[in-house]
Design a protein around this motif. Structure first.
Motif, PDB file in Angstrom:
ATOM      1  N   PRO A 125      50.339  47.199  36.870  1.00  0.00           N
ATOM      2  CA  PRO A 125      49.844  48.482  37.389  1.00  0.00           C
ATOM      3  C   PRO A 125      50.959  49.483  37.667  1.00  0.00           C
ATOM      4  O   PRO A 125      50.841  50.667  37.337  1.00  0.00           O
ATOM      5  CB  PRO A 125      49.110  48.087  38.670  1.00  0.00           C
ATOM      6  N   ILE A 166      42.603  46.794  35.659  1.00  0.00           N
ATOM      7  CA  ILE A 166      43.441  47.916  36.057  1.00  0.00           C
ATOM      8  C   ILE A 166      42.723  49.206  35.676  1.00  0.00           C
ATOM      9  O   ILE A 166      42.333  49.383  34.518  1.00  0.00           O
ATOM     10  CB  ILE A 166      44.821  47.868  35.381  1.00  0.00           C
ATOM     11  N   ARG A 178      45.111  51.528  40.001  1.00  0.00           N
ATOM     12  CA  ARG A 178      44.794  50.465  40.957  1.00  0.00           C
ATOM     13  C   ARG A 178      44.351  49.202  40.231  1.00  0.00           C
ATOM     14  O   ARG A 178      43.806  49.258  39.125  1.00  0.00           O
ATOM     15  CB  ARG A 178      43.716  50.915  41.929  1.00  0.00           C
ATOM     16  N   LEU A 179      44.614  48.069  40.875  1.00  0.00           N
ATOM     17  CA  LEU A 179      44.122  46.774  40.410  1.00  0.00           C
ATOM     18  C   LEU A 179      42.885  46.445  41.223  1.00  0.00           C
ATOM     19  O   LEU A 179      42.924  46.465  42.458  1.00  0.00           O
ATOM     20  CB  LEU A 179      45.188  45.695  40.609  1.00  0.00           C
TER      21      LEU A 179
END
Length: 266
Positions: A178, A259, A196-197
């Motif tokens: 990420p 992701i 963001r993950l």
């Protein structure tokens, strides 16, 4: 040899679960100004492309995919404002596009820095890019199939196709971290990129149902290279190995990492 195309019916078995990350990604799009043109790279059956175009009230929307079978299904959704085309997303370029979306497609191609550079370069000033890729290569759903491909009789079968080695896992080989995507998007001129993950809780009826999920996605790379008579033995052996690794559960909680990234260029 088996068909090298995708199976829309198999892919659609988990339609709701597969569409959820798409709509989470769509929620990151800045809608404060009109989105006149939309390009969906890796559009699949086109259903999400057409619905997003409807919600954003775009003037034009183009779905791009490399699968004739998927595009055949998508053609039923074409209209005067929505169209679909056969193309390789890794080399696709456009000009003055308002919004480029790529949902669970970028992982299939290598060289993400170069590909994202092409895509960002296709945006108009102030245009947006929204991309989602799976990041689950460390889960047994991926590692078991990769290990199985290294064993007989499958290993010998791969020796007669491609470069003679089992196909690589596109997620483990191509997908970046990420933070690397964040740095890359910043380098490409994306202002304050959102990366963001996210873990998606995918509840399957049983552990073995994960095989149904992967048969529509990650296992397709093996099916393309194996002769027809080895497809069922591969799936059977994979199911046995996978259930041994994750245990027999009814239901099974399949934690799937993805992701999500989105941003607007200067």
């Amino acid at each position: 040899m088996a068909s090298t195309d995708w199976d829309p019916e198999q892919y659609a078995k988990f339609e709701e679960l597969r569409s959820r990350p798409f709509w989470d990604l769509a929620a990151l799009i800045n809608t404060s100004s009109p989105v006149h043109s939309l390009v969906d790279l890796g559009c699949g059956t086109g259903a999400l492309t057409a619905e997003l175009a409807k919600q954003l009230r775009t003037t034009t929307a183009t779905g791009v995919d490399s699968s004739p079978a998927m595009l055949e299904r998508a053609a039923t959704l074409a209209s005067d404002r929505v169209s679909f085309e056969l193309s390789d997303i890794s080399s696709w370029t456009g000009s003055n596009v308002d919004l480029i979306v790529a949902n669970a497609s970028l992982q299939w191609v290598p060289g993400h820095a170069e590909v994202l550079s092409l895509w960002v370069g296709s945006l108009r000033p102030g245009g947006q890019i929204a991309v989602q890729v799976p990041a689950n290569a460390d889960h047994p759903s991926h590692t078991c199939s990769a290990a199985l491909a290294q064993r007989e009789p499958f290993l010998s079968a791969f020796a007669t196709t491609g470069d003679g080695t089992p196909p690589l896992d596109p997620v483990s080989e191509n997908v970046l971290l990420p933070e690397q995507y964040s740095e890359l998007l910043d380098d490409l001129g994306v202002v304050d990129p959102h990366v963001r993950l996210q873990v998606y809780p995918q509840v399957m009826p049983s552990s073995a149902h994960v095989v149904e999920w992967t048969s529509g996605t990650s296992l397709t790379r093996f099916f393309k290279r194996l002769p027809d008579e080895l497809h069922e033995p591969f799936v059977d052996a994979y199911r046995t190995e996978l259930v041994a690794a994750i245990g027999e559960h009814e239901p099974y909680f399949y934690a799937f990492k993805r992701i999500l990234m989105c941003g607007q260029i200067r």
